[in-house]
Motif scaffolding. Structure first.
Motif, PDB file in Angstrom:
ATOM      1  N   TRP A 134       0.828  -1.225   0.000  1.00 22.93           N
ATOM      2  CA  TRP A 134       0.000   0.000   0.000  1.00 22.93           C
ATOM      3  C   TRP A 134       0.851   1.259   0.000  1.00 22.93           C
ATOM      4  O   TRP A 134       0.356   2.353  -0.246  1.00 22.93           O
ATOM      5  N   ILE A 135       2.130   1.085   0.276  1.00 15.46           N
ATOM      6  CA  ILE A 135       2.977   2.282   0.194  1.00 15.46           C
ATOM      7  C   ILE A 135       3.374   2.549  -1.256  1.00 15.46           C
ATOM      8  O   ILE A 135       3.545   3.694  -1.677  1.00 15.46           O
ATOM      9  N   ALA A 136       3.512   1.503  -2.036  1.00 25.00           N
ATOM     10  CA  ALA A 136       3.915   1.677  -3.430  1.00 25.00           C
ATOM     11  C   ALA A 136       2.727   1.987  -4.340  1.00 25.00           C
ATOM     12  O   ALA A 136       2.841   2.779  -5.273  1.00 25.00           O
ATOM     13  N   TYR A 137       1.604   1.348  -4.077  1.00 30.70           N
ATOM     14  CA  TYR A 137       0.453   1.507  -4.975  1.00 30.70           C
ATOM     15  C   TYR A 137      -0.782   1.922  -4.180  1.00 30.70           C
ATOM     16  O   TYR A 137      -0.868   1.668  -2.985  1.00 30.70           O
ATOM     17  N   GLY A 138      -1.749   2.522  -4.884  1.00 35.12           N
ATOM     18  CA  GLY A 138      -3.030   2.836  -4.271  1.00 35.12           C
ATOM     19  C   GLY A 138      -3.114   4.278  -3.804  1.00 35.12           C
ATOM     20  O   GLY A 138      -2.320   5.125  -4.229  1.00 35.12           O
ATOM     21  N   PRO A 139      -4.070   4.579  -2.942  1.00 41.41           N
ATOM     22  CA  PRO A 139      -4.372   5.968  -2.589  1.00 41.41           C
ATOM     23  C   PRO A 139      -3.225   6.681  -1.867  1.00 41.41           C
ATOM     24  O   PRO A 139      -3.007   7.867  -2.107  1.00 41.41           O
ATOM     25  N   VAL A 140      -2.501   5.968  -0.996  1.00 42.20           N
ATOM     26  CA  VAL A 140      -1.496   6.671  -0.191  1.00 42.20           C
ATOM     27  C   VAL A 140      -0.419   7.317  -1.071  1.00 42.20           C
ATOM     28  O   VAL A 140      -0.184   8.528  -0.969  1.00 42.20           O
ATOM     29  N   PRO A 141       0.250   6.547  -1.932  1.00 38.80           N
ATOM     30  CA  PRO A 141       1.260   7.214  -2.763  1.00 38.80           C
ATOM     31  C   PRO A 141       0.664   8.252  -3.712  1.00 38.80           C
ATOM     32  O   PRO A 141       1.289   9.283  -3.981  1.00 38.80           O
ATOM     33  N   MET A 142      -0.550   8.005  -4.204  1.00 35.29           N
ATOM     34  CA  MET A 142      -1.190   9.005  -5.080  1.00 35.29           C
ATOM     35  C   MET A 142      -1.325  10.326  -4.340  1.00 35.29           C
ATOM     36  O   MET A 142      -1.039  11.400  -4.883  1.00 35.29           O
ATOM     37  N   ILE A 143      -1.786  10.226  -3.084  1.00 36.45           N
ATOM     38  CA  ILE A 143      -1.980  11.442  -2.287  1.00 36.45           C
ATOM     39  C   ILE A 143      -0.645  12.158  -2.093  1.00 36.45           C
ATOM     40  O   ILE A 143      -0.539  13.385  -2.283  1.00 36.45           O
ATOM     41  N   ILE A 144       0.397  11.388  -1.778  1.00 38.37           N
ATOM     42  CA  ILE A 144       1.705  12.005  -1.523  1.00 38.37           C
ATOM     43  C   ILE A 144       2.240  12.683  -2.797  1.00 38.37           C
ATOM     44  O   ILE A 144       2.638  13.854  -2.781  1.00 38.37           O
ATOM     45  N   ILE A 145       2.215  11.934  -3.908  1.00 43.47           N
ATOM     46  CA  ILE A 145       2.785  12.472  -5.147  1.00 43.47           C
ATOM     47  C   ILE A 145       2.008  13.695  -5.628  1.00 43.47           C
ATOM     48  O   ILE A 145       2.594  14.724  -5.991  1.00 43.47           O
TER      49      ILE A 145
ATOM     50  N   VAL B 103      -0.566   9.956 -12.739  1.00 39.66           N
ATOM     51  CA  VAL B 103      -0.252   9.405 -11.422  1.00 39.66           C
ATOM     52  C   VAL B 103      -1.168   8.228 -11.068  1.00 39.66           C
ATOM     53  O   VAL B 103      -0.682   7.150 -10.712  1.00 39.66           O
ATOM     54  N   PRO B 104      -2.497   8.363 -11.152  1.00 39.46           N
ATOM     55  CA  PRO B 104      -3.339   7.198 -10.854  1.00 39.46           C
ATOM     56  C   PRO B 104      -3.113   6.045 -11.823  1.00 39.46           C
ATOM     57  O   PRO B 104      -3.332   4.882 -11.454  1.00 39.46           O
ATOM     58  N   ALA B 105      -2.646   6.341 -13.026  1.00 34.85           N
ATOM     59  CA  ALA B 105      -2.379   5.252 -13.961  1.00 34.85           C
ATOM     60  C   ALA B 105      -1.149   4.466 -13.522  1.00 34.85           C
ATOM     61  O   ALA B 105      -1.170   3.237 -13.466  1.00 34.85           O
ATOM     62  N   PHE B 106      -0.080   5.173 -13.174  1.00 36.93           N
ATOM     63  CA  PHE B 106       1.146   4.481 -12.766  1.00 36.93           C
ATOM     64  C   PHE B 106       0.986   3.795 -11.415  1.00 36.93           C
ATOM     65  O   PHE B 106       1.515   2.708 -11.198  1.00 36.93           O
ATOM     66  N   LEU B 107       0.277   4.445 -10.506  1.00 38.18           N
ATOM     67  CA  LEU B 107       0.231   3.959  -9.126  1.00 38.18           C
ATOM     68  C   LEU B 107      -1.051   3.209  -8.810  1.00 38.18           C
ATOM     69  O   LEU B 107      -1.204   2.698  -7.698  1.00 38.18           O
ATOM     70  N   GLY B 108      -2.001   3.168  -9.743  1.00 36.21           N
ATOM     71  CA  GLY B 108      -3.272   2.522  -9.446  1.00 36.21           C
ATOM     72  C   GLY B 108      -3.572   1.326 -10.330  1.00 36.21           C
ATOM     73  O   GLY B 108      -3.896   0.240  -9.849  1.00 36.21           O
ATOM     74  N   ILE B 109      -3.431   1.503 -11.630  1.00 34.43           N
ATOM     75  CA  ILE B 109      -3.849   0.459 -12.567  1.00 34.43           C
ATOM     76  C   ILE B 109      -3.170  -0.890 -12.284  1.00 34.43           C
ATOM     77  O   ILE B 109      -3.841  -1.918 -12.273  1.00 34.43           O
ATOM     78  N   PRO B 110      -1.845  -0.935 -11.982  1.00 36.02           N
ATOM     79  CA  PRO B 110      -1.223  -2.245 -11.757  1.00 36.02           C
ATOM     80  C   PRO B 110      -1.860  -3.016 -10.602  1.00 36.02           C
ATOM     81  O   PRO B 110      -1.761  -4.236 -10.562  1.00 36.02           O
ATOM     82  N   ARG B 111      -2.490  -2.309  -9.654  1.00 31.41           N
ATOM     83  CA  ARG B 111      -3.147  -3.002  -8.548  1.00 31.41           C
ATOM     84  C   ARG B 111      -4.668  -2.854  -8.619  1.00 31.41           C
ATOM     85  O   ARG B 111      -5.351  -2.989  -7.623  1.00 31.41           O
ATOM     86  N   ARG B 112      -5.160  -2.561  -9.812  1.00 31.38           N
ATOM     87  CA  ARG B 112      -6.595  -2.444 -10.056  1.00 31.38           C
ATOM     88  C   ARG B 112      -7.272  -1.458  -9.103  1.00 31.38           C
ATOM     89  O   ARG B 112      -8.401  -1.662  -8.671  1.00 31.38           O
TER      90      ARG B 112
END
Lengths: 613, 377
Positions: free
Chosen positions: A180-191, A259-268
């Motif tokens: 969850w640190i690499a993918y999903g809402p948390v890193p999206m929020i930070i970036i 950002v959501p594409a790089f950090l979200g799509i790989p983990r659906r």
């Protein structure tokens, strides 16, 4: 009196006179130009907007089997039903919507917190290196957001779970950070927070520096502590500025795709913009456009709120117009530690991501960050047997072709939108107050409401057939220029209008008095006088186009690919070094372009900016 | 050279009537000033003559040329009317040098380089800005900018030179100087000058003809002296003159004006014998004087203030409810609150209708003949 009766007689007009007056009206330069531009806008801006709506209510050919008894082109609620009511609704619509809201609220809060603290430190305290801090604080805003997301992954990825390659932290420390640190809402929020805190910083710093410091000092006289003053005096007074910053930040990231594409799509993990992309990829155009409409509605709500807040802002009279020099607050012994911390933080948001990306491109194999793994192959290698037949980025003709495509796209889009912006600006400023001008102003603003990916999507479907005077444009480079130009219209029109407003109408009239034609007056008077506005608009568009990923991602073909899209493409194929190297090139072009624009136009981003829209 | 004839000219902006049925002939060679408060339609009138604004109805002729007619919808563009216009802001193109600014009209006319050079040199010499050719407008003083603007209009030899508040942006000293210059320019070129201003002093000092406008309507058209001495109505009476005119109600019976509240009883000269009943008396401050003994045309009042102003003393005397403004020669020093006699020079007084405010001695619509022919229907 009989005088007014006489006036009535005089004012009576025959149909022929009315027609002549109408002809005269049409021949007025700003009206003629305005009508012409209205046709352009109708084709390329209003029609797409309408097309998005229509698409969601009409049965598509590929869906005829899914909708019993229907024919292509029939009216249907099928797509809306599917998105909002059917059992698919959660995954198709509500979850992405919720995710969008959660991520947006999260990064907005974080960005504002960072922005407020930075602004306060720079404007109100005696922190050292103020100028350096003020300038560095803008850099994360200049760098496109998706390379930052890529750098983030380089840093924190781990091989836990889905078996990805480890990031630097895991390589160095051996600690596998949770997913969850690499993918999903948390890193999206930070970036995204890193990317957008500059808005709050700039608006808050501007408001702070115009606040009357006597308001603060009088509280100090009553013995209030610094923190109490900040909480009870400064923050409430700053509320309008913060409101604007909130709206700006929130709406800026609403339609963001990279950002959501790089950090979200790989983990659906989908937000509205990425579900839209996924739907378009699966030929589910109508379902995708439902998400697009949801984003438009959200944007409209924000604009409404913004107008309310700006309305309230006018009521504040506690801020005197003149900047009062206030005594900076002494940070005492914390002065230097705070400065060091702030500078480190800013460098981590600006230099570090680029550095990480570059570091990764020097790795022969992924996941091994030791010096023994160093190679220059990804940049200048010629050995095709090395990795999937790729030669170094700087030797790769595909990369060079994409680089030139990107630069040409930036140049043509910059020229096109700046020219349209100046012409629209002329029609709007000279027709100020007329219905035509208002219509032009509003129509040219529409692309701001449509997320880039949806705008690209609609041009994708429109480009399959004739568009106005153009033959089917799909696959042409011109299509990319067209879509980028139209998407940039809101910005271009605004800067064009303000440039034109600064040229007094009498400068133009003086030329007409001497028998000059409109074209001549435009060429010899208006163009030279709006040149700097034109250049500023051109360079901003050029830079913006460099960052554009979502707009082009659905429209490119192998021969028209541009660098941001190429990064995305390589990342999807897990060729991280290629993808990161190209991202580094983009960042370099963007920073160089920004520097150039500051040199040429004297605009200083750290001294305020034009609303950002 | 041409007369300019405006016939039934109307200009409406939406529902607002900016110019209301204007009928004026601007005589050839005159220094013709359109005077009035802001929003009275004077600038709109000028812009319609110049061709920058299209009238809603009416006709404009410049000499034999019909430049606008709403009935046949004839519209001659501004560049073909032979009218020059000096804008209030001068409208000098900031990105062009003085030379380029002035030569612009000639380049439009496609004159040869030599011809342009000769004409520009000539006109720059005429308005005394020789040597400033290479400067940009921002490097000039206000007065120089103004001269450049005038030169740019003169260079093509226009027959009518129109100016929209050209002295508005200058300081007081320069304004005085430019007034002289403009008057000399008018004499030297013999051009018709059409001048718009809200400053009555400018109008009075330079014009051969003044047309006073209010709310889009022409109030009076006459020689400036005439307008000062016998204003057509109370509006003009108050608008013209550096010091406010004294206006108060009287009742006239058999050649004597009474006001019981003010204990006023004034014997009128013979020229006012036609006046009877209620009226408004108007008299300018310089026609009042402080005297030692009561006369047949004096009132008793107490001194409110006495303000020495160099060449003159401005005195305010209260008579009952009203205050009289008096302009006296320097040297007079009156004790405040002292009682004085004020003599009114009734030869110079005017009488206005107490309801309409129109001058009772000039029949509405009839204008006095002035030095040059000026007509208004």
């Amino acid at each position: 009196m009989n005088l007014s009766l006489k006036n009535q007689d005089l004012l009576r007009e025959s149909p022929r006179i009315k027609f002549n007056k109408f002809l005269d009206w049409v021949r007025t330069p700003h009206v003629f130009l305005g009508l012409l531009l209205l046709v352009v806008l109708a084709y390329f801006v209003i029609a797409p907007f309408w097309e998005i709506l229509k698409t969601t209510f009409v049965v598509h050919r590929i869906d005829v089997r899914r909708i019993p008894g229907s024919q292509a082109g029939d009216f249907t609620f099928f797509y809306w039903h599917r998105a909002l009511i059917s059992e698919m609704r959660i995954n198709l619509f509500y979850k992405p919507l919720m995710n969008t809201l959660v991520v947006s609220a999260g990064y907005t809060a974080l960005a504002m917190l960072v922005g407020i603290i930075l602004a306060y430190l720079v404007v109100r305290t005696n922190i050292p290196f103020k100028k350096f801090i003020a300038n560095t604080a803008i850099i994360p805003y200049i760098i496109p957001s998706w390379p930052m997301a890529m750098a983030w992954l380089t840093l924190v990825r781990s091989d836990v779970g889905s078996g990805g390659t480890p990031g630097i932290i895991q390589f160095v420390t051996g600690i596998a950070l949770p997913n969850w640190i690499a993918y999903g809402p948390v890193p999206m929020i930070i970036i995204l927070a890193i990317n957008y805190f500059a808005y709050t910083y700039l608006l808050f710093a501007a408001a702070l520096s115009t606040m009357d410091s006597q308001l603060e000092e009088s509280a100090m006289m009553y013995g209030a502590t610094k923190f109490t003053i900040f909480r009870r005096i400064i923050l409430p007074l700053m509320f309008p500025a913060l409101g604007s910053a909130f709206i700006l930040t929130f709406s800026k990231g609403l339609g963001t795709f990279g950002v959501p594409a790089f950090l979200g799509i790989p983990r659906r993990y989908y937000v509205l913009s990425t579900i839209l992309y996924a739907q378009m990829q699966n030929q589910r155009v109508a379902e995708g456009f439902v998400a697009a409409i949801a984003m438009v509605v959200l944007a409209l709500i924000l604009i409404y709120l913004n107008n309310r807040i700006i309305g309230a802002r006018k009521q504040f009279t506690t801020m005197s117009g003149k900047a009062t020099k206030s005594q900076p607050i002494d940070l005492g012994k914390w002065k230097n530690p705070i400065a060091v911390f702030v500078i480190l933080f800013l460098l981590a948001c600006s230099l570090l991501p680029v550095g990480l990306l570059f570091y990764q491109t020097l790795m022969a194999r992924m996941g091994d960050y030791s010096f023994s793994n160093f190679t220059s192959h990804w940049w200048i290698g010629t050995d095709r047997s090395f990795m999937e037949g790729h030669i170094g980025i700087l030797r790769n003709p595909r990369v060079w072709a994409a680089t030139w495509n990107t630069i040409w796209l930036g140049l043509f889009t910059g020229l096109g939108s700046a020219a349209l912006g100046v012409l629209l600006g002329y029609a709007i400023s000279r027709g100020r107050g007329t219905k035509l001008a208002l219509l032009l102003e509003q129509a040219s603003f529409l692309p701001f409401l449509i997320p880039g990916i949806a705008f690209g999507g609609i041009y994708l479907s429109m480009s399959a057939s004739r568009m106005g005077p153009f033959p089917p444009l799909y696959g042409t480079f011109f299509l990319l220029i067209l879509v980028s130009t139209m998407k940039r219209l809101p910005n271009a029109t605004r800067s064009g209008t303000s440039a034109m407003m600064q040229v007094g109408i009498e400068l133009e009239e003086a030329a007409y008095m001497h028998g000059s034609s409109w074209v001549r007056a435009f060429k010899t008077i208006l163009m030279p006088l709006t040149k700097s506005g034109f250049m500023a608009g051109f360079i901003l568009t050029f830079i913006g186009t460099m960052k554009a990923l979502s707009l082009i991602i659905l429209l490119y073909t192998p021969s028209t690919i541009i660098l941001p899209v190429m990064t995305f493409e390589y990342a999807n194929r897990e060729l991280r070094q290629m993808s990161d190297g190209i991202a580094v090139i983009v960042v370099i072009i963007v920073i160089f372009g920004t520097w150039l624009s500051r040199r040429m136009t004297g605009t200083d981003l750290s001294k305020g900016f034009g609303g950002g829209k | 050279m041409p007369d300019i004839k405006l016939t039934n000219l109307i200009k409406k902006f939406g529902d607002v009537t900016a110019v209301d049925n204007l009928n004026v002939t601007i005589p050839d060679g005159s220094f013709f000033t359109l005077l009035g408060p802001s929003g009275c339609g004077k600038t709109t009138t000028l812009r319609m003559i110049a061709g920058l604004e299209k009238p809603t109805a009416g006709k404009i002729e410049i000499g034999k040329q019909l430049v606008f007619d709403s009935v046949t919808w004839t519209v001659v563009p501004p560049g073909k009317r032979n009218v020059g216009l000096v804008f209030q802001s001068y409208a000098l193109w900031p990105h062009m040098t003085v030379y380029d600014n002035i030569s612009f009209p000639l380049r439009i006319q496609k004159l040869s380089r030599d011809q342009i050079q000769k004409k520009v040199d000539g006109v720059m010499n005429q308005v005394k800005i020789t040597g400033l050719e290479k400067r940009y407008p921002s490097e000039l003083s206000g007065g120089q900018q103004q001269r450049v603007a005038v030169a740019r209009e003169l260079v093509t030899g226009v027959e009518v030179l129109s100016m929209d508040e050209p002295l508005g942006n200058l300081d007081a000293q320069l304004r005085l100087e430019m007034r002289t210059e403009l008057k000399r320019l008018h004499k030297a070129t013999g051009q018709t000058i059409l001048y718009v201003t809200h400053d009555q002093l400018e109008a009075m000092t330079m014009s051969t003809h003044v047309a006073v406008m209010k709310d889009g309507l022409l109030q009076q058209l006459s020689h400036p002296d005439d307008i000062y001495a016998s204003p057509a109505n109370t509006f003009i009476a108050e608008f013209i003159g550096s010091l406010p005119i004294n206006l108060f109600n009287v009742e006239v019976m058999e050649g004597i004006a009474y006001n019981n509240d003010l204990k006023l009883k004034l014997e009128l000269p013979g020229k006012f014998k036609s006046i009877n009943g209620k009226a408004i008396l108007g008299i300018r401050p310089e026609n009042l004087s402080v005297v030692n003994n009561p006369t047949k045309t004096s009132v008793l009042g107490s001194v409110d203030s006495s303000l020495p102003a160099g060449s003159e003393v401005l005195i305010k005397v209260s008579v009952g409810e009203i205050g009289l403004n008096i302009k006296e020669k320097r040297g007079m020093n009156l004790e405040m609150d002292s009682t004085v006699h004020v003599d009114l020079d009734m030869e110079e007084a005017c009488f206005f209708d107490s309801i309409t405010g129109n001058n009772l001695l000039t029949v509405p619509g009839e204008q006095k003949a002035t030095k040059k022919k000026a007509t208004a229907q």
